[in-house]
Scaffold this motif. Sequence first.
Motif, mmCIF file in Angstrom:
data_model
loop_
_atom_site.group_PDB
_atom_site.id
_atom_site.type_symbol
_atom_site.label_atom_id
_atom_site.label_comp_id
_atom_site.label_asym_id
_atom_site.label_seq_id
_atom_site.Cartn_x
_atom_site.Cartn_y
_atom_site.Cartn_z
ATOM 1 N N CYS B 99 0.859 -1.178 0.000
ATOM 2 C CA CYS B 99 0.000 0.000 0.000
ATOM 3 C C CYS B 99 0.899 1.233 0.000
ATOM 4 O O CYS B 99 1.926 1.260 0.665
ATOM 5 C CB CYS B 99 -0.897 -0.007 1.237
ATOM 6 S SG CYS B 99 -1.997 1.408 1.309
ATOM 7 N N CYS B 104 -0.984 3.380 6.672
ATOM 8 C CA CYS B 104 -1.870 2.217 6.579
ATOM 9 C C CYS B 104 -1.324 1.132 7.510
ATOM 10 O O CYS B 104 -0.121 0.897 7.556
ATOM 11 C CB CYS B 104 -1.890 1.713 5.144
ATOM 12 S SG CYS B 104 -2.796 0.166 4.937
ATOM 13 N N SER B 106 -1.273 -1.907 7.168
ATOM 14 C CA SER B 106 -0.553 -2.976 6.456
ATOM 15 C C SER B 106 0.932 -2.652 6.313
ATOM 16 O O SER B 106 1.738 -3.542 6.062
ATOM 17 C CB SER B 106 -1.179 -3.231 5.084
ATOM 18 O OG SER B 106 -0.915 -2.161 4.208
ATOM 19 N N CYS B 128 -6.881 -0.576 -1.423
ATOM 20 C CA CYS B 128 -6.440 -1.266 -0.206
ATOM 21 C C CYS B 128 -7.651 -1.561 0.679
ATOM 22 O O CYS B 128 -8.477 -0.690 0.920
ATOM 23 C CB CYS B 128 -5.449 -0.376 0.543
ATOM 24 S SG CYS B 128 -4.944 -1.040 2.141
ATOM 25 N N CYS B 131 -7.016 0.600 4.287
ATOM 26 C CA CYS B 131 -7.112 2.056 4.417
ATOM 27 C C CYS B 131 -7.892 2.703 3.281
ATOM 28 O O CYS B 131 -8.001 3.924 3.228
ATOM 29 C CB CYS B 131 -5.719 2.664 4.514
ATOM 30 S SG CYS B 131 -4.821 2.639 2.956
HETATM 31 ZN ZN LIG Z 1 -3.601 0.662 2.805
#
Ligand SMILES: [Zn+2]
Lengths: 301, 144
Positions: B99, B104, B106, B128, B131
Amino acid sequence: MDILSSLGLGRSYLEKIFSDAKSFKADISAGKGILDGKVIALAFFEPSTRTYTSFDVAAKRLGASVIGFRSQEDTSMAKGETLSDTIRMLDGYADCIAIRHRYDGAAKLAAEVAKNPVINCGDGRNEHPTQSIVDLYTIVESFGRIDGLTYCLMGDLRYSRTTNSLLYALGQFKPKAVYLSSPDQLAARSEVIDKLGFKCKKIDYDIDSVIEEVDVLYVTRIQKERFADETEYKKAKGSYYINEDLVARMKPEGILMHPLPRIDEIDRRVDRSKKAMYFEEANNGVPVRMAILKRMFDGGR
Amino acid sequence: MRNGTVIDHIPAGKGLKALAILGKKGVGSAKVAILVNAESRKLGRKDMVKVEGRRVGEDEASLIALIAPEATICIVDEYKVAEKHTLSLPKTIKGAIRCTYTRCISNNDSEAESEFRVLSSSPMIIECTYCVTRISEFEVASQF
Ligand SMILES: [Zn+2]
Protein backbone atom coordinates in the motif's frame (compact mmCIF):
# COMPACT_ATOMS: atom_id res chain seq x y z
CA MET A 1 -20.37 -9.18 14.34
CA ASP A 2 -17.81 -6.44 14.15
CA ILE A 3 -18.53 -2.76 13.59
CA LEU A 4 -15.64 -1.62 11.43
CA SER A 5 -17.25 0.65 8.88
CA SER A 6 -20.48 2.58 8.51
CA LEU A 7 -20.81 1.16 5.02
CA GLY A 8 -22.01 -2.16 6.34
CA LEU A 9 -24.65 -0.77 8.68
CA GLY A 10 -28.16 -1.33 7.41
CA ARG A 11 -31.06 1.03 7.85
CA SER A 12 -33.06 -1.36 10.00
CA TYR A 13 -30.05 -1.86 12.29
CA LEU A 14 -29.64 1.91 12.64
CA GLU A 15 -33.33 2.43 13.35
CA LYS A 16 -33.26 -0.23 16.06
CA ILE A 17 -30.27 1.52 17.64
CA PHE A 18 -32.10 4.88 17.53
CA SER A 19 -35.12 3.44 19.31
CA ASP A 20 -33.03 1.70 21.99
CA ALA A 21 -30.93 4.84 22.47
CA LYS A 22 -34.11 6.83 22.97
CA SER A 23 -35.26 4.48 25.74
CA PHE A 24 -31.88 4.58 27.44
CA LYS A 25 -31.78 8.35 27.22
CA ALA A 26 -35.25 8.62 28.78
CA ASP A 27 -34.33 6.23 31.57
CA ILE A 28 -30.65 5.51 31.93
CA SER A 29 -31.32 2.77 34.48
CA ALA A 30 -33.18 0.78 31.80
CA GLY A 31 -29.85 -0.71 30.82
CA LYS A 32 -29.22 -2.22 34.22
CA GLY A 33 -28.05 -5.81 34.17
CA ILE A 34 -28.26 -6.26 30.38
CA LEU A 35 -24.55 -7.04 30.08
CA ASP A 36 -24.02 -8.55 33.53
CA GLY A 37 -20.88 -10.65 33.62
CA LYS A 38 -19.55 -9.33 30.30
CA VAL A 39 -16.14 -7.74 29.98
CA ILE A 40 -15.55 -4.96 27.45
CA ALA A 41 -11.97 -4.07 26.50
CA LEU A 42 -11.21 -0.51 25.50
CA ALA A 43 -7.99 -0.53 23.50
CA PHE A 44 -7.30 3.14 22.85
CA PHE A 45 -3.86 3.37 21.30
CA GLU A 46 -4.53 7.01 20.54
CA PRO A 47 -5.71 9.61 23.03
CA SER A 48 -9.44 10.18 23.30
CA THR A 49 -11.72 11.81 25.80
CA ARG A 50 -15.29 11.62 24.60
CA THR A 51 -15.31 8.28 22.84
CA TYR A 52 -13.36 6.51 25.56
CA THR A 53 -15.42 7.96 28.39
CA SER A 54 -18.75 7.38 26.72
CA PHE A 55 -17.93 3.75 25.92
CA ASP A 56 -16.68 3.26 29.46
CA VAL A 57 -19.86 4.72 30.96
CA ALA A 58 -22.13 2.94 28.45
CA ALA A 59 -20.59 -0.46 29.28
CA LYS A 60 -20.88 0.15 33.02
CA ARG A 61 -24.49 1.36 32.78
CA LEU A 62 -25.27 -1.97 31.16
CA GLY A 63 -23.59 -3.86 33.97
CA ALA A 64 -20.43 -4.90 32.10
CA SER A 65 -16.95 -4.48 33.48
CA VAL A 66 -14.34 -2.57 31.54
CA ILE A 67 -10.65 -3.24 31.06
CA GLY A 68 -8.15 -1.57 28.81
CA PHE A 69 -6.01 1.44 28.32
CA ARG A 70 -5.87 4.86 26.78
CA SER A 71 -3.00 6.17 24.64
CA GLN A 72 0.01 4.23 23.58
CA GLU A 73 2.20 5.12 26.54
CA ASP A 74 0.28 2.75 28.81
CA THR A 75 0.84 -0.37 26.77
CA SER A 76 3.58 -2.73 25.84
CA MET A 77 3.04 -1.57 22.22
CA ALA A 78 5.32 1.26 23.28
CA LYS A 79 7.94 -1.43 23.90
CA GLY A 80 7.51 -2.83 20.41
CA GLU A 81 4.71 -5.38 20.82
CA THR A 82 2.65 -5.72 17.66
CA LEU A 83 -0.96 -4.65 17.49
CA SER A 84 -1.88 -8.25 16.75
CA ASP A 85 -0.30 -9.52 19.98
CA THR A 86 -1.99 -6.89 22.11
CA ILE A 87 -5.35 -7.68 20.53
CA ARG A 88 -4.86 -11.42 21.01
CA MET A 89 -4.30 -10.87 24.71
CA LEU A 90 -7.35 -8.62 25.14
CA ASP A 91 -9.42 -11.06 23.11
CA GLY A 92 -8.61 -13.72 25.68
CA TYR A 93 -9.78 -11.53 28.54
CA ALA A 94 -12.79 -9.73 27.12
CA ASP A 95 -16.04 -10.40 25.23
CA CYS A 96 -15.71 -7.42 22.94
CA ILE A 97 -12.91 -5.03 21.99
CA ALA A 98 -13.41 -1.36 21.19
CA ILE A 99 -10.29 -0.07 19.48
CA ARG A 100 -8.91 3.31 18.51
CA HIS A 101 -5.65 3.54 16.62
CA ARG A 102 -3.72 6.11 14.67
CA TYR A 103 -3.22 3.85 11.66
CA ASP A 104 -5.91 3.31 9.02
CA GLY A 105 -7.19 -0.23 8.93
CA ALA A 106 -6.05 -1.09 12.46
CA ALA A 107 -9.59 -2.06 13.50
CA LYS A 108 -9.92 -4.38 10.51
CA LEU A 109 -6.64 -6.03 11.38
CA ALA A 110 -7.76 -6.37 15.00
CA ALA A 111 -10.99 -8.00 13.84
CA GLU A 112 -9.02 -10.50 11.78
CA VAL A 113 -6.98 -11.46 14.84
CA ALA A 114 -9.76 -11.46 17.45
CA LYS A 115 -12.44 -14.12 17.80
CA ASN A 116 -14.72 -11.76 19.70
CA PRO A 117 -16.38 -8.76 18.08
CA VAL A 118 -14.38 -5.60 17.45
CA ILE A 119 -15.76 -2.06 17.37
CA ASN A 120 -13.85 0.56 15.42
CA CYS A 121 -13.63 3.70 17.54
CA GLY A 122 -11.54 5.57 15.01
CA ASP A 123 -8.70 4.34 12.80
CA GLY A 124 -6.46 7.03 11.35
CA ARG A 125 -8.22 9.13 8.74
CA ASN A 126 -10.43 6.20 7.80
CA GLU A 127 -13.61 5.75 9.83
CA HIS A 128 -15.38 6.26 13.12
CA PRO A 129 -18.67 4.41 12.68
CA THR A 130 -20.09 4.74 16.20
CA GLN A 131 -19.65 8.51 16.01
CA SER A 132 -21.71 8.55 12.83
CA ILE A 133 -24.47 6.64 14.63
CA VAL A 134 -24.37 9.21 17.44
CA ASP A 135 -24.54 11.97 14.81
CA LEU A 136 -27.50 10.44 13.01
CA TYR A 137 -29.30 9.86 16.30
CA THR A 138 -28.84 13.53 17.14
CA ILE A 139 -30.35 14.45 13.77
CA VAL A 140 -33.31 12.13 14.37
CA GLU A 141 -33.84 13.74 17.77
CA SER A 142 -33.98 17.18 16.19
CA PHE A 143 -35.99 16.46 13.04
CA GLY A 144 -37.64 13.10 13.63
CA ARG A 145 -36.03 11.91 10.39
CA ILE A 146 -32.86 11.74 8.33
CA ASP A 147 -34.47 11.49 4.89
CA GLY A 148 -35.28 14.61 2.93
CA LEU A 149 -32.93 16.97 4.78
CA THR A 150 -30.20 19.16 3.32
CA TYR A 151 -26.74 18.57 4.74
CA CYS A 152 -23.56 20.55 4.51
CA LEU A 153 -20.31 19.00 5.71
CA MET A 154 -17.60 21.54 6.17
CA GLY A 155 -13.92 21.68 6.99
CA ASP A 156 -11.27 19.03 6.60
CA LEU A 157 -13.10 16.29 4.72
CA ARG A 158 -9.94 14.56 3.57
CA TYR A 159 -8.51 13.45 6.88
CA SER A 160 -11.73 13.37 8.86
CA ARG A 161 -12.88 9.89 9.79
CA THR A 162 -16.12 11.20 11.25
CA THR A 163 -17.26 12.72 7.97
CA ASN A 164 -16.31 9.57 6.04
CA SER A 165 -18.45 7.46 8.34
CA LEU A 166 -21.28 9.98 8.36
CA LEU A 167 -21.37 10.02 4.54
CA TYR A 168 -21.41 6.22 4.41
CA ALA A 169 -24.18 6.02 7.00
CA LEU A 170 -26.23 8.65 5.17
CA GLY A 171 -26.16 6.26 2.24
CA GLN A 172 -28.80 4.21 4.03
CA PHE A 173 -31.16 7.18 3.85
CA LYS A 174 -32.39 9.63 1.25
CA PRO A 175 -30.88 13.04 1.92
CA LYS A 176 -32.37 15.84 -0.16
CA ALA A 177 -28.94 17.34 -0.83
CA VAL A 178 -25.43 16.94 0.53
CA TYR A 179 -22.97 19.80 0.13
CA LEU A 180 -19.28 19.34 0.77
CA SER A 181 -17.43 22.49 1.65
CA SER A 182 -13.67 22.31 1.96
CA PRO A 183 -10.55 23.81 0.46
CA ASP A 184 -9.29 21.80 -2.49
CA GLN A 185 -6.45 20.07 -0.69
CA LEU A 186 -8.84 18.93 2.04
CA ALA A 187 -11.64 17.74 -0.26
CA ALA A 188 -13.23 14.37 0.47
CA ARG A 189 -11.37 11.50 -1.20
CA SER A 190 -12.83 10.03 -4.36
CA GLU A 191 -12.45 6.58 -2.80
CA VAL A 192 -15.14 7.65 -0.31
CA ILE A 193 -17.37 9.65 -2.68
CA ASP A 194 -17.51 6.80 -5.19
CA LYS A 195 -19.03 4.48 -2.58
CA LEU A 196 -21.99 6.73 -1.81
CA GLY A 197 -25.40 5.91 -3.16
CA PHE A 198 -26.21 9.62 -3.54
CA LYS A 199 -24.67 12.60 -5.24
CA CYS A 200 -22.72 15.20 -3.32
CA LYS A 201 -22.13 18.71 -4.47
CA LYS A 202 -18.71 20.24 -3.89
CA ILE A 203 -18.94 23.91 -3.05
CA ASP A 204 -15.37 24.72 -2.02
CA TYR A 205 -15.47 27.87 0.12
CA ASP A 206 -18.89 28.98 -0.99
CA ILE A 207 -20.92 28.33 2.14
CA ASP A 208 -22.81 31.61 1.68
CA SER A 209 -24.68 30.35 -1.33
CA VAL A 210 -26.21 27.38 0.49
CA ILE A 211 -26.43 28.37 4.15
CA GLU A 212 -30.10 29.38 3.92
CA GLU A 213 -31.23 25.98 2.71
CA VAL A 214 -29.13 23.84 5.07
CA ASP A 215 -30.85 21.79 7.77
CA VAL A 216 -27.70 20.21 9.20
CA LEU A 217 -24.38 22.04 9.16
CA TYR A 218 -21.66 19.61 10.23
CA VAL A 219 -18.31 21.21 10.95
CA THR A 220 -14.96 19.50 11.49
CA ARG A 221 -11.76 21.10 12.56
CA ILE A 222 -9.08 22.26 10.20
CA GLN A 223 -5.53 21.53 11.23
CA LYS A 224 -2.73 23.84 10.30
CA GLU A 225 -0.27 21.01 9.60
CA ARG A 226 -2.44 19.84 6.69
CA PHE A 227 -1.59 22.95 4.70
CA ALA A 228 1.51 23.38 2.61
CA ASP A 229 1.40 27.15 2.77
CA GLU A 230 0.35 29.74 5.29
CA THR A 231 -1.81 31.82 2.92
CA GLU A 232 -3.99 28.88 2.02
CA TYR A 233 -4.37 28.02 5.70
CA LYS A 234 -5.43 31.56 6.57
CA LYS A 235 -7.95 31.57 3.75
CA ALA A 236 -9.44 28.29 4.96
CA LYS A 237 -9.46 29.42 8.55
CA GLY A 238 -11.24 32.64 7.64
CA SER A 239 -13.88 30.88 5.56
CA TYR A 240 -14.64 28.21 8.10
CA TYR A 241 -15.23 30.41 11.04
CA ILE A 242 -18.76 29.87 12.28
CA ASN A 243 -20.10 32.98 13.94
CA GLU A 244 -23.50 34.14 15.13
CA ASP A 245 -24.25 35.89 11.84
CA LEU A 246 -23.80 32.73 9.82
CA VAL A 247 -25.86 30.67 12.24
CA ALA A 248 -28.60 33.30 12.19
CA ARG A 249 -28.93 32.83 8.43
CA MET A 250 -29.67 29.13 8.82
CA LYS A 251 -33.29 27.97 8.82
CA PRO A 252 -34.93 28.44 12.24
CA GLU A 253 -35.05 24.67 12.77
CA GLY A 254 -31.51 24.10 11.38
CA ILE A 255 -28.81 22.57 13.58
CA LEU A 256 -25.06 22.99 13.89
CA MET A 257 -23.04 19.87 14.68
CA HIS A 258 -19.40 19.15 15.45
CA PRO A 259 -17.85 15.84 16.54
CA LEU A 260 -15.57 17.76 18.97
CA PRO A 261 -12.95 18.56 20.04
CA ARG A 262 -13.17 21.94 18.40
CA ILE A 263 -10.30 24.35 18.31
CA ASP A 264 -11.48 27.78 17.29
CA GLU A 265 -13.69 27.13 14.28
CA ILE A 266 -16.88 28.00 16.18
CA ASP A 267 -17.32 31.32 17.95
CA ARG A 268 -18.07 30.55 21.61
CA ARG A 269 -21.02 32.93 21.43
CA VAL A 270 -22.70 30.48 19.06
CA ASP A 271 -22.91 28.01 21.96
CA ARG A 272 -25.91 29.94 23.29
CA SER A 273 -27.89 29.41 20.10
CA LYS A 274 -30.54 26.73 20.20
CA LYS A 275 -29.16 25.58 16.86
CA ALA A 276 -25.87 24.60 18.50
CA MET A 277 -26.28 20.89 18.93
CA TYR A 278 -22.69 19.75 19.55
CA PHE A 279 -22.93 19.38 23.30
CA GLU A 280 -26.16 17.42 22.94
CA GLU A 281 -24.39 15.34 20.29
CA ALA A 282 -21.66 14.57 22.82
CA ASN A 283 -24.27 13.71 25.49
CA ASN A 284 -25.88 11.27 23.10
CA GLY A 285 -22.64 9.30 23.04
CA VAL A 286 -23.62 7.29 26.10
CA PRO A 287 -27.20 6.16 25.25
CA VAL A 288 -26.25 5.43 21.64
CA ARG A 289 -23.21 3.38 22.63
CA MET A 290 -25.34 1.55 25.21
CA ALA A 291 -27.70 0.63 22.37
CA ILE A 292 -24.77 -0.48 20.20
CA LEU A 293 -23.32 -2.69 22.92
CA LYS A 294 -26.70 -4.16 23.81
CA ARG A 295 -27.37 -5.06 20.18
CA MET A 296 -23.93 -6.54 19.83
CA PHE A 297 -24.78 -9.18 22.41
CA ASP A 298 -28.41 -9.64 21.29
CA GLY A 299 -26.93 -11.14 18.20
CA GLY A 300 -26.92 -9.52 14.86
CA ARG A 301 -27.62 -6.36 13.06
CA MET B 1 9.23 -24.82 -27.84
CA ARG B 2 7.76 -28.26 -27.44
CA ASN B 3 5.96 -27.93 -24.10
CA GLY B 4 5.50 -25.00 -21.80
CA THR B 5 3.88 -21.64 -21.38
CA VAL B 6 4.16 -18.37 -23.28
CA ILE B 7 3.07 -15.11 -21.78
CA ASP B 8 2.54 -12.80 -24.68
CA HIS B 9 1.47 -9.22 -25.38
CA ILE B 10 3.46 -7.69 -22.56
CA PRO B 11 4.13 -4.00 -23.31
CA ALA B 12 7.72 -3.47 -24.43
CA GLY B 13 10.02 -2.84 -21.51
CA LYS B 14 7.87 -4.67 -18.99
CA GLY B 15 9.08 -8.20 -19.70
CA LEU B 16 11.53 -8.16 -16.82
CA LYS B 17 8.85 -6.94 -14.45
CA ALA B 18 6.61 -9.76 -15.63
CA LEU B 19 9.40 -12.19 -14.92
CA ALA B 20 9.84 -10.73 -11.44
CA ILE B 21 6.14 -11.26 -10.74
CA LEU B 22 6.35 -14.86 -11.92
CA GLY B 23 9.46 -15.33 -9.81
CA LYS B 24 7.49 -14.43 -6.70
CA LYS B 25 5.25 -17.38 -7.39
CA GLY B 26 8.18 -19.77 -7.56
CA VAL B 27 8.40 -20.10 -11.33
CA GLY B 28 11.95 -18.79 -11.10
CA SER B 29 13.53 -22.24 -11.06
CA ALA B 30 12.11 -23.30 -14.44
CA LYS B 31 13.96 -22.73 -17.71
CA VAL B 32 12.83 -19.29 -18.79
CA ALA B 33 13.41 -17.22 -21.90
CA ILE B 34 12.52 -13.61 -22.30
CA LEU B 35 12.09 -11.85 -25.60
CA VAL B 36 12.13 -8.08 -25.61
CA ASN B 37 11.06 -5.61 -28.27
CA ALA B 38 9.45 -8.18 -30.51
CA GLU B 39 7.27 -6.84 -33.31
CA SER B 40 3.57 -6.79 -32.59
CA ARG B 41 0.64 -5.76 -34.73
CA LYS B 42 -1.35 -4.85 -31.66
CA LEU B 43 1.27 -3.07 -29.55
CA GLY B 44 3.97 -2.05 -32.02
CA ARG B 45 6.64 -3.55 -29.84
CA LYS B 46 6.07 -6.15 -27.16
CA ASP B 47 7.86 -8.41 -24.73
CA MET B 48 7.26 -12.12 -24.20
CA VAL B 49 8.15 -14.61 -21.49
CA LYS B 50 8.52 -18.32 -22.25
CA VAL B 51 8.62 -20.93 -19.52
CA GLU B 52 9.81 -24.27 -20.86
CA GLY B 53 8.49 -27.64 -19.83
CA ARG B 54 6.10 -26.23 -17.32
CA ARG B 55 2.46 -25.32 -17.41
CA VAL B 56 2.00 -21.98 -15.65
CA GLY B 57 -1.45 -21.75 -14.14
CA GLU B 58 -3.62 -18.71 -14.80
CA ASP B 59 -3.67 -17.98 -11.08
CA GLU B 60 0.13 -18.05 -10.97
CA ALA B 61 0.39 -15.62 -13.85
CA SER B 62 -2.64 -13.47 -13.09
CA LEU B 63 -0.68 -10.78 -11.27
CA ILE B 64 1.15 -10.01 -14.49
CA ALA B 65 -2.08 -8.28 -15.45
CA LEU B 66 -1.08 -5.66 -12.86
CA ILE B 67 1.57 -4.35 -15.23
CA ALA B 68 0.33 -5.75 -18.53
CA PRO B 69 -3.46 -5.66 -18.68
CA GLU B 70 -3.58 -7.04 -22.22
CA ALA B 71 -1.19 -9.94 -21.68
CA THR B 72 -2.24 -13.39 -22.80
CA ILE B 73 -1.15 -16.78 -21.59
CA CYS B 74 -0.69 -19.69 -24.02
CA ILE B 75 -0.12 -23.29 -23.03
CA VAL B 76 2.03 -25.06 -25.62
CA ASP B 77 1.63 -28.81 -25.96
CA GLU B 78 3.73 -30.72 -28.55
CA TYR B 79 4.56 -27.51 -30.46
CA LYS B 80 0.91 -26.48 -30.63
CA VAL B 81 -0.99 -23.82 -28.72
CA ALA B 82 -3.34 -25.91 -26.65
CA GLU B 83 -4.95 -23.08 -24.71
CA LYS B 84 -4.96 -19.30 -24.86
CA HIS B 85 -6.45 -16.85 -22.40
CA THR B 86 -6.24 -13.17 -21.61
CA LEU B 87 -4.91 -12.74 -18.12
CA SER B 88 -7.26 -11.18 -15.64
CA LEU B 89 -6.68 -10.02 -12.12
CA PRO B 90 -8.13 -11.99 -9.21
CA LYS B 91 -10.86 -10.32 -7.10
CA THR B 92 -8.40 -9.72 -4.29
CA ILE B 93 -4.63 -9.46 -4.31
CA LYS B 94 -2.88 -10.48 -1.11
CA GLY B 95 0.69 -9.72 -0.19
CA ALA B 96 2.08 -9.07 -3.66
CA ILE B 97 2.04 -5.28 -3.56
CA ARG B 98 2.51 -2.65 -0.92
CA CYS B 99 0.00 0.00 0.00
CA THR B 100 1.35 3.45 -0.84
CA TYR B 101 -0.19 5.11 2.20
CA THR B 102 2.47 5.14 4.88
CA ARG B 103 -0.03 5.33 7.73
CA CYS B 104 -1.87 2.22 6.58
CA ILE B 105 -1.76 -0.58 9.16
CA SER B 106 -0.55 -2.98 6.46
CA ASN B 107 2.72 -1.01 6.46
CA ASN B 108 2.96 -0.78 10.22
CA ASP B 109 2.40 -4.18 11.78
CA SER B 110 4.66 -7.12 11.17
CA GLU B 111 1.73 -9.54 11.08
CA ALA B 112 -0.34 -7.53 8.64
CA GLU B 113 -0.35 -8.56 5.00
CA SER B 114 -1.45 -6.13 2.31
CA GLU B 115 -4.76 -6.84 0.62
CA PHE B 116 -6.28 -5.08 -2.35
CA ARG B 117 -9.73 -5.32 -3.83
CA VAL B 118 -9.76 -5.22 -7.61
CA LEU B 119 -12.57 -2.88 -8.61
CA SER B 120 -11.77 -2.95 -12.32
CA SER B 121 -9.15 -4.72 -14.43
CA SER B 122 -9.11 -2.31 -17.34
CA PRO B 123 -8.58 0.44 -16.52
CA MET B 124 -6.98 -1.06 -13.46
CA ILE B 125 -8.49 0.21 -10.22
CA ILE B 126 -7.33 -1.45 -7.03
CA GLU B 127 -8.05 -0.36 -3.51
CA CYS B 128 -6.44 -1.27 -0.21
CA THR B 129 -8.92 -3.11 1.99
CA TYR B 130 -7.35 -1.65 5.13
CA CYS B 131 -7.11 2.06 4.42
CA VAL B 132 -9.27 2.40 1.28
CA THR B 133 -6.45 4.01 -0.72
CA ARG B 134 -6.48 3.47 -4.46
CA ILE B 135 -3.15 2.96 -6.07
CA SER B 136 -2.40 3.76 -9.67
CA GLU B 137 -1.05 1.56 -12.44
CA PHE B 138 2.15 3.58 -12.31
CA GLU B 139 2.54 3.07 -8.56
CA VAL B 140 2.00 -0.65 -8.98
CA ALA B 141 4.52 -0.93 -11.83
CA SER B 142 7.16 0.90 -9.82
CA GLN B 143 7.05 -1.85 -7.18
CA PHE B 144 8.37 -4.54 -9.53
ZN1 LIG C 1 -3.60 0.66 2.80
